[in-house]
Design a protein around this motif. Structure first.
Motif, PDB file in Angstrom:
ATOM      1  N   LEU A 209       5.367  -9.843  -1.176  1.00 51.94           N
ATOM      2  CA  LEU A 209       5.508  -8.512  -1.785  1.00 51.94           C
ATOM      3  C   LEU A 209       4.969  -8.489  -3.206  1.00 51.94           C
ATOM      4  N   ALA A 210       5.257  -9.528  -3.973  1.00 48.51           N
ATOM      5  CA  ALA A 210       4.754  -9.609  -5.352  1.00 48.51           C
ATOM      6  C   ALA A 210       3.228  -9.709  -5.360  1.00 48.51           C
ATOM      7  N   THR A 211       2.675 -10.436  -4.408  1.00 44.59           N
ATOM      8  CA  THR A 211       1.220 -10.588  -4.313  1.00 44.59           C
ATOM      9  C   THR A 211       0.549  -9.256  -4.033  1.00 44.59           C
ATOM     10  N   ILE A 212       1.056  -8.556  -3.032  1.00 47.15           N
ATOM     11  CA  ILE A 212       0.447  -7.272  -2.654  1.00 47.15           C
ATOM     12  C   ILE A 212       0.563  -6.267  -3.798  1.00 47.15           C
ATOM     13  N   ALA A 213       1.704  -6.195  -4.430  1.00 41.50           N
ATOM     14  CA  ALA A 213       1.874  -5.267  -5.556  1.00 41.50           C
ATOM     15  C   ALA A 213       0.925  -5.629  -6.697  1.00 41.50           C
ATOM     16  N   HIS A 214       0.823  -6.910  -7.004  1.00 40.40           N
ATOM     17  CA  HIS A 214      -0.057  -7.343  -8.100  1.00 40.40           C
ATOM     18  C   HIS A 214      -1.513  -6.991  -7.798  1.00 40.40           C
ATOM     19  N   ILE A 215      -1.963  -7.339  -6.616  1.00 37.00           N
ATOM     20  CA  ILE A 215      -3.359  -7.041  -6.265  1.00 37.00           C
ATOM     21  C   ILE A 215      -3.599  -5.540  -6.300  1.00 37.00           C
ATOM     22  N   ARG A 216      -2.685  -4.788  -5.727  1.00 42.04           N
ATOM     23  CA  ARG A 216      -2.838  -3.333  -5.658  1.00 42.04           C
ATOM     24  C   ARG A 216      -2.990  -2.726  -7.064  1.00 42.04           C
TER      25      ARG A 216
ATOM     26  N   VAL B  80      -3.671  -4.367 -10.034  1.00 40.44           N
ATOM     27  CA  VAL B  80      -4.611  -5.005 -10.958  1.00 40.44           C
ATOM     28  C   VAL B  80      -6.037  -5.062 -10.412  1.00 40.44           C
ATOM     29  N   HIS B  81      -6.211  -5.209  -9.113  1.00 43.12           N
ATOM     30  CA  HIS B  81      -7.528  -5.487  -8.560  1.00 43.12           C
ATOM     31  C   HIS B  81      -8.085  -4.387  -7.660  1.00 43.12           C
ATOM     32  N   THR B  82      -7.432  -3.227  -7.603  1.00 45.01           N
ATOM     33  CA  THR B  82      -7.932  -2.132  -6.761  1.00 45.01           C
ATOM     34  C   THR B  82      -7.918  -0.819  -7.557  1.00 45.01           C
ATOM     35  N   ASP B  83      -8.334   0.237  -6.891  1.00 52.12           N
ATOM     36  CA  ASP B  83      -8.359   1.579  -7.497  1.00 52.12           C
ATOM     37  C   ASP B  83      -7.042   2.332  -7.306  1.00 52.12           C
ATOM     38  N   TYR B  84      -5.984   1.624  -6.962  1.00 50.85           N
ATOM     39  CA  TYR B  84      -4.694   2.248  -6.659  1.00 50.85           C
ATOM     40  C   TYR B  84      -4.216   3.165  -7.785  1.00 50.85           C
ATOM     41  N   GLU B  85      -4.184   2.663  -9.002  1.00 54.50           N
ATOM     42  CA  GLU B  85      -3.698   3.467 -10.145  1.00 54.50           C
ATOM     43  C   GLU B  85      -4.572   4.705 -10.345  1.00 54.50           C
ATOM     44  N   LYS B  86      -5.874   4.545 -10.171  1.00 54.23           N
ATOM     45  CA  LYS B  86      -6.800   5.669 -10.318  1.00 54.23           C
ATOM     46  C   LYS B  86      -6.511   6.742  -9.265  1.00 54.23           C
ATOM     47  N   LEU B  87      -6.268   6.306  -8.034  1.00 59.12           N
ATOM     48  CA  LEU B  87      -5.956   7.262  -6.972  1.00 59.12           C
ATOM     49  C   LEU B  87      -4.654   8.005  -7.246  1.00 59.12           C
ATOM     50  N   LEU B  88      -3.655   7.292  -7.740  1.00 60.00           N
ATOM     51  CA  LEU B  88      -2.393   7.957  -8.093  1.00 60.00           C
ATOM     52  C   LEU B  88      -2.623   8.986  -9.200  1.00 60.00           C
ATOM     53  N   ALA B  89      -3.432   8.619 -10.179  1.00 57.70           N
ATOM     54  CA  ALA B  89      -3.728   9.534 -11.288  1.00 57.70           C
ATOM     55  C   ALA B  89      -4.485  10.771 -10.806  1.00 57.70           C
ATOM     56  N   GLU B  90      -5.237  10.615  -9.725  1.00 58.72           N
ATOM     57  CA  GLU B  90      -5.980  11.743  -9.163  1.00 58.72           C
ATOM     58  C   GLU B  90      -5.110  12.631  -8.282  1.00 58.72           C
TER      59      GLU B  90
ATOM     60  N   GLN C 284      -9.802  -3.068  -0.078  1.00 58.92           N
ATOM     61  CA  GLN C 284      -9.987  -3.782  -1.346  1.00 58.92           C
ATOM     62  C   GLN C 284      -8.966  -4.908  -1.479  1.00 58.92           C
ATOM     63  N   THR C 285      -7.743  -4.626  -1.107  1.00 59.77           N
ATOM     64  CA  THR C 285      -6.676  -5.630  -1.177  1.00 59.77           C
ATOM     65  C   THR C 285      -7.004  -6.813  -0.275  1.00 59.77           C
ATOM     66  N   ASN C 286      -7.444  -6.546   0.931  1.00 61.45           N
ATOM     67  CA  ASN C 286      -7.786  -7.622   1.860  1.00 61.45           C
ATOM     68  C   ASN C 286      -8.988  -8.431   1.385  1.00 61.45           C
ATOM     69  N   ARG C 287      -9.929  -7.782   0.689  1.00 57.85           N
ATOM     70  CA  ARG C 287     -11.063  -8.538   0.134  1.00 57.85           C
ATOM     71  C   ARG C 287     -10.591  -9.540  -0.915  1.00 57.85           C
ATOM     72  N   VAL C 288      -9.652  -9.125  -1.763  1.00 55.59           N
ATOM     73  CA  VAL C 288      -9.103 -10.041  -2.767  1.00 55.59           C
ATOM     74  C   VAL C 288      -8.351 -11.173  -2.071  1.00 55.59           C
ATOM     75  N   LEU C 289      -7.522 -10.836  -1.101  1.00 55.86           N
ATOM     76  CA  LEU C 289      -6.788 -11.862  -0.360  1.00 55.86           C
ATOM     77  C   LEU C 289      -7.743 -12.858   0.299  1.00 55.86           C
ATOM     78  N   THR C 290      -8.819 -12.367   0.855  1.00 58.23           N
ATOM     79  CA  THR C 290      -9.809 -13.241   1.492  1.00 58.23           C
ATOM     80  C   THR C 290     -10.483 -14.141   0.463  1.00 58.23           C
ATOM     81  N   ARG C 291     -10.832 -13.577  -0.679  1.00 66.24           N
ATOM     82  CA  ARG C 291     -11.459 -14.361  -1.749  1.00 66.24           C
ATOM     83  C   ARG C 291     -10.532 -15.474  -2.226  1.00 66.24           C
TER      84      ARG C 291
END
Length: 103
Positions: A50-57, A59-69, A83-90
């Protein structure tokens, strides 16, 4: 992290198993979040996930931007899943996010 020593060790072990190639700075933030008081009732592996998914979401995705929109949380989460799965894969994660409709 205010977790007892045994829990800290379990979180560290779960984090290493889940994300073998995650950058140190990201791992430290995830480790701290997984050891937070509100996560103490969860098994270490679940807290780390859960901490991993929240952190990636956040810090490493457009999540905050989408919420702001104006997108709601569920819609924003859906749109950043790839995007989250790409980070997890990397990071060579042993688990990826799945759409709730997938089995």
């Amino acid at each position: 992290m205010n977790a007892p020593t045994g829990r800290r060790r379990a979180i560290a072990k779960a984090l290493t198993a889940l994300l073998p190639l995650a950058p140190y700075a990201d791992m430290e933030k995830i480790r701290a979040d997984a050891g937070a008081v509100h996560m103490k009732s969860l098994p270490p592996s679940i807290a780390v996930w859960l901490a991993t998914i929240a952190h990636i979401r956040h810090v490493h995705t457009d999540y905050e931007k989408l919420l702001a929109e104006g997108y709601d949380r569920d819609s924003a989460r859906f749109f950043v899943m790839e995007q989250t799965n790409r980070v997890l894969t990397r990071w060579r994660a042993t688990r990826l996010l799945q759409d709730e409709g997938e089995e």
